[in-house]
Enzyme design. Structure first.
Site, short mmCIF file in Angstrom:
data_model
loop_
_atom_site.label_atom_id
_atom_site.label_comp_id
_atom_site.label_asym_id
_atom_site.label_seq_id
_atom_site.Cartn_x
_atom_site.Cartn_y
_atom_site.Cartn_z
N TYR A 57 24.42 32.40 25.45
CA TYR A 57 25.27 31.23 25.22
C TYR A 57 25.88 30.72 26.53
CZ TYR A 57 29.07 28.48 23.03
OH TYR A 57 29.94 27.47 22.65
N ASP A 60 16.02 19.09 13.98
CA ASP A 60 16.31 20.26 14.82
C ASP A 60 16.18 19.79 16.27
OD1 ASP A 60 16.11 22.49 16.44
OD2 ASP A 60 14.78 23.59 15.10
N ILE A 82 38.42 26.58 19.95
CA ILE A 82 38.70 25.50 19.00
C ILE A 82 38.56 26.05 17.58
CG2 ILE A 82 38.06 23.16 18.30
CD1 ILE A 82 38.91 23.38 21.29
P1 NAD Z 1 29.73 24.54 14.42
O1 NAD Z 1 28.88 25.74 14.26
O2 NAD Z 1 30.67 24.18 13.33
O3 NAD Z 1 28.86 23.25 14.78
C1 NAD Z 1 27.62 23.29 15.42
C2 NAD Z 1 26.73 22.33 14.68
O4 NAD Z 1 25.45 22.31 15.31
C3 NAD Z 1 26.51 22.77 13.24
O5 NAD Z 1 26.76 21.68 12.38
C4 NAD Z 1 25.04 23.18 13.21
O6 NAD Z 1 24.41 22.92 11.96
C5 NAD Z 1 24.48 22.29 14.30
N1 NAD Z 1 23.20 22.80 14.79
C6 NAD Z 1 22.86 24.08 15.04
N2 NAD Z 1 21.59 24.17 15.44
C7 NAD Z 1 21.10 22.90 15.44
C8 NAD Z 1 19.84 22.34 15.75
N3 NAD Z 1 18.81 23.11 16.13
N4 NAD Z 1 19.68 21.00 15.63
C9 NAD Z 1 20.69 20.20 15.24
N5 NAD Z 1 21.92 20.69 14.93
C10 NAD Z 1 22.11 22.02 15.03
O7 NAD Z 1 30.54 24.78 15.76
P2 NAD Z 1 31.55 23.84 16.57
O8 NAD Z 1 32.66 24.74 16.98
O9 NAD Z 1 31.85 22.57 15.87
O10 NAD Z 1 30.68 23.59 17.88
C11 NAD Z 1 30.25 22.31 18.33
C12 NAD Z 1 29.87 22.43 19.79
O11 NAD Z 1 31.03 22.82 20.54
C13 NAD Z 1 28.82 23.51 20.08
O12 NAD Z 1 27.93 23.06 21.08
C14 NAD Z 1 29.64 24.66 20.58
O13 NAD Z 1 28.89 25.51 21.41
C15 NAD Z 1 30.73 23.94 21.33
N6 NAD Z 1 31.94 24.73 21.56
C16 NAD Z 1 32.69 25.19 20.52
C17 NAD Z 1 33.84 25.95 20.79
C18 NAD Z 1 34.71 26.50 19.70
O14 NAD Z 1 35.64 27.26 20.02
N7 NAD Z 1 34.50 26.19 18.44
C19 NAD Z 1 34.21 26.18 22.11
C20 NAD Z 1 33.43 25.67 23.15
C21 NAD Z 1 32.29 24.94 22.85
#
Ligand code: NAD
Length: 247
Positions: free
Chosen positions: A155, A63, A188
């Protein structure tokens, strides 16, 4: 050989890499030659799927909001591949809600994972990177850090905080050959956006000049560039990957 983007001989830690954008980053860094530590927090089976798509790679549960667990993550990396030259702070969560109804717990948890988690890992990574006088750190922020977004005060604050963390760390570490940059994705296609209704999705797509959501691979390309020697003189910057929705 991958020329300027060649990452053979490099080791990368990617946080939150069991699925989504983190998984795509691991796959691309691995394809470019890096050994990869796939950090995950809960779902080991999903992390195994990421591993199966990479070459030289291990997974490790931690974590990122917990300093001791982060220390163990870096120790595991060091024991398996040596100290990391690349760190990608990708782990992130949402706990959305309107300001008036948001609990302190939901505010704190999102800041702890998204911002404190990055701090924990940057601090650990910078020790060996400073000794080696080389490092690449990329923080995954979001377009909403700049544009704002209703219902996401926790966020958005965490993602805007990451931009500040990026600049402060970049200034502090630049003389040691370490670059620190942010990638700010727009919308995304991942599990994070999967729950959106068709109506919301259409409304969002209409705001994107390219007319589509991005893919995890779109984000991974920008991250890999910033991790490569091609980006050696770029530090403290934010690279938007958003199809033109925010310029
Ligand atoms: P996702 O939820 O699929 O991936 C996030 C990952 O972080 C998950 O695998 C989760 O298990 C892991 N995670 C959560 N808490 C954690 C912790 N305490 N320790 C370790 N791992 C942890 O979402 P995603 O879309 O792949 O997002 C990846 C990154 O991109 C994130 O930081 C998100 O904020 C950012 N983001 C995503 C989008 C989008 O549209 N999907 C847009 C902008 C930014």
């Amino acid at each position: 050989m991958n020329g300027f983007m060649d990452l053979h001989g490099k080791t990368a830690i990617v946080t939150g890499a069991g699925r989504g954008i983190g998984r795509a980053i691991c796959i691309l860094l691995s394809r470019l030659g890096a050994s990869v530590v796939v950090n995950y927090s809960g779902n080991g089976a999903e992390a195994d799927k990421t591993l199966a798509m990479c070459g030289s790679a291990i997974k490790f549960r931690a974590d990122v909001s917990d300093e001791d667990e982060c220390r163990r993550l870096f120790e595991k990396c060091e024991a398996s591949f040596g100290a990391p030259q690349i760190l990608v702070n990708n782990a992130g969560i949402t706990r959305d809600g309107l300001l008036m109804r948001m609990s302190s717990d939901d505010f704190d948890r999102v800041l702890d994972v998204n911002l404190k988690g990055a701090f924990n890992c940057v601090k650990l990574a910078s020790k060996s990177m400073m000794r080696a006088r080389y490092g690449r750190i990329v923080n995954i922020s979001s377009v909403v850090a700049s544009s704002g977004n209703a219902g996401q005060i926790n966020y958005v604050a965490s993602k805007a905080g990451l931009l500040g963390l990026t600049r402060a760390a970049a200034a502090e570490l630049a003389a040691r050959g370490i670059t620190v940059n942010s990638v700010a994705p727009g919308f995304i296609e991942t599990d994070m956006t999967a729950s959106l209704t068709d109506g919301t999705r259409e409304a969002m797509s209409a705001r994107i000049p390219q007319g589509r959501f991005g893919t995890p691979e779109d984000v991974a390309g920008a991250v890999a560039f910033l991790c490569s020697d091609a980006a050696g003189y770029i530090t403290g910057q934010t690279l938007g990957v958003n199809g033109g929705m925010y310029m």
